[in-house]
Design a protein around this motif. Structure first.
Motif, mmCIF file in Angstrom:
data_model
loop_
_atom_site.group_PDB
_atom_site.id
_atom_site.type_symbol
_atom_site.label_atom_id
_atom_site.label_comp_id
_atom_site.label_asym_id
_atom_site.label_seq_id
_atom_site.Cartn_x
_atom_site.Cartn_y
_atom_site.Cartn_z
ATOM 1 N N THR A 1 -8.545 -7.791 -42.267
ATOM 2 C CA THR A 1 -8.405 -6.506 -42.946
ATOM 3 C C THR A 1 -8.137 -6.698 -44.435
ATOM 4 N N HIS A 2 -8.639 -7.772 -45.009
ATOM 5 C CA HIS A 2 -8.444 -8.040 -46.440
ATOM 6 C C HIS A 2 -8.982 -6.869 -47.264
ATOM 7 N N GLY A 3 -8.188 -6.364 -48.171
ATOM 8 C CA GLY A 3 -8.606 -5.271 -49.036
ATOM 9 C C GLY A 3 -8.521 -3.896 -48.402
ATOM 10 N N VAL A 4 -7.976 -3.814 -47.191
ATOM 11 C CA VAL A 4 -7.844 -2.536 -46.492
ATOM 12 C C VAL A 4 -6.399 -2.064 -46.644
ATOM 13 N N LEU A 5 -6.176 -1.115 -47.539
ATOM 14 C CA LEU A 5 -4.819 -0.683 -47.844
ATOM 15 C C LEU A 5 -4.250 0.307 -46.839
ATOM 16 N N GLY A 6 -5.086 0.841 -45.953
ATOM 17 C CA GLY A 6 -4.641 1.855 -45.004
ATOM 18 C C GLY A 6 -4.025 1.314 -43.734
ATOM 19 N N VAL A 7 -3.992 -0.011 -43.580
ATOM 20 C CA VAL A 7 -3.343 -0.576 -42.399
ATOM 21 C C VAL A 7 -1.954 -1.076 -42.770
ATOM 22 N N THR A 8 -1.052 -0.968 -41.810
ATOM 23 C CA THR A 8 0.353 -1.306 -42.054
ATOM 24 C C THR A 8 0.850 -2.288 -41.000
ATOM 25 N N ASP A 9 2.141 -2.442 -40.956
ATOM 26 C CA ASP A 9 2.764 -3.296 -39.946
ATOM 27 C C ASP A 9 2.458 -2.817 -38.530
ATOM 28 N N ALA A 10 2.101 -1.555 -38.384
ATOM 29 C CA ALA A 10 1.771 -1.034 -37.058
ATOM 30 C C ALA A 10 0.595 -1.792 -36.455
ATOM 31 N N LEU A 11 -0.363 -2.207 -37.287
ATOM 32 C CA LEU A 11 -1.489 -2.994 -36.786
ATOM 33 C C LEU A 11 -1.020 -4.362 -36.323
ATOM 34 N N CYS B 1 -13.291 -2.587 -45.891
ATOM 35 C CA CYS B 1 -13.601 -1.296 -45.257
ATOM 36 C C CYS B 1 -12.460 -0.360 -45.639
ATOM 37 N N VAL B 2 -12.512 0.149 -46.840
ATOM 38 C CA VAL B 2 -11.365 0.783 -47.491
ATOM 39 C C VAL B 2 -10.935 2.123 -46.886
ATOM 40 N N ARG B 3 -11.737 2.711 -46.026
ATOM 41 C CA ARG B 3 -11.373 3.995 -45.422
ATOM 42 C C ARG B 3 -10.659 3.830 -44.082
ATOM 43 N N ILE B 4 -10.536 2.602 -43.613
ATOM 44 C CA ILE B 4 -9.892 2.333 -42.331
ATOM 45 C C ILE B 4 -8.375 2.422 -42.476
ATOM 46 N N THR B 5 -7.744 3.016 -41.470
ATOM 47 C CA THR B 5 -6.279 3.110 -41.426
ATOM 48 C C THR B 5 -5.798 2.640 -40.048
ATOM 49 N N ASP B 6 -4.504 2.705 -39.854
ATOM 50 C CA ASP B 6 -3.928 2.359 -38.555
ATOM 51 C C ASP B 6 -4.519 3.217 -37.436
#
Length: 83
Positions: free
Chosen positions: A62-72, A39-44
Motif C-alpha cells: 500500500t505504498h503511497g496510499v494515505l487512506g489506510v491506517t493501522d486498521a489494515l 492507488c490513492v483512493r483506497i481506504t480501510d
C-alpha cells in the motif's frame, strides 16, 4: 467466488481504483499477492475486507496510499493468525 483461482493482482498506479472495486477481490480466497501502490483512493473500507477474506495473502503493498491506517495492519495480523 468470481475468480476462485486468482492468486496475484498488481494494480500499481491505478489512481481511479475505488474501495467498491477493490472489495470484489474479497471473493478471491486464493489471493497471495496484492499490489495497491499509488492507488490513492483506497481506504480501510476497501482494503480491510480484502485482508480479512484472503487468508493466503502474503504480500499486500500500500505504498503511497494515505487512506489506510493501522486498521489494515490489524486485519492482516488477525487473518494471518487464523491461517
Amino acid at each position: 467466488d468470481i475468480l476462485p483461482n486468482l492468486q496475484e493482482v498488481d494494480l500499481c498506479g491505478m489512481q481511479h481504483m475505488t474501495d467498491e472495486g477493490l472489495q470484489a477481490l474479497a471473493d478471491c480466497p486464493r489471493l497471495t499477492y496484492l499490489n495497491l501502490t499509488w492507488c490513492v483512493r483506497i481506504t480501510d473500507a476497501g482494503a480491510c475486507p480484502v485482508a480479512a477474506a484472503c487468508p493466503l495473502l502474503r504480500t499486500f503493498s500500500t505504498h503511497g496510499v494515505l487512506g489506510v491506517t493501522d486498521a489494515l495492519v490489524e486485519a492482516l495480523a488477525s487473518t494471518c493468525k487464523d491461517s
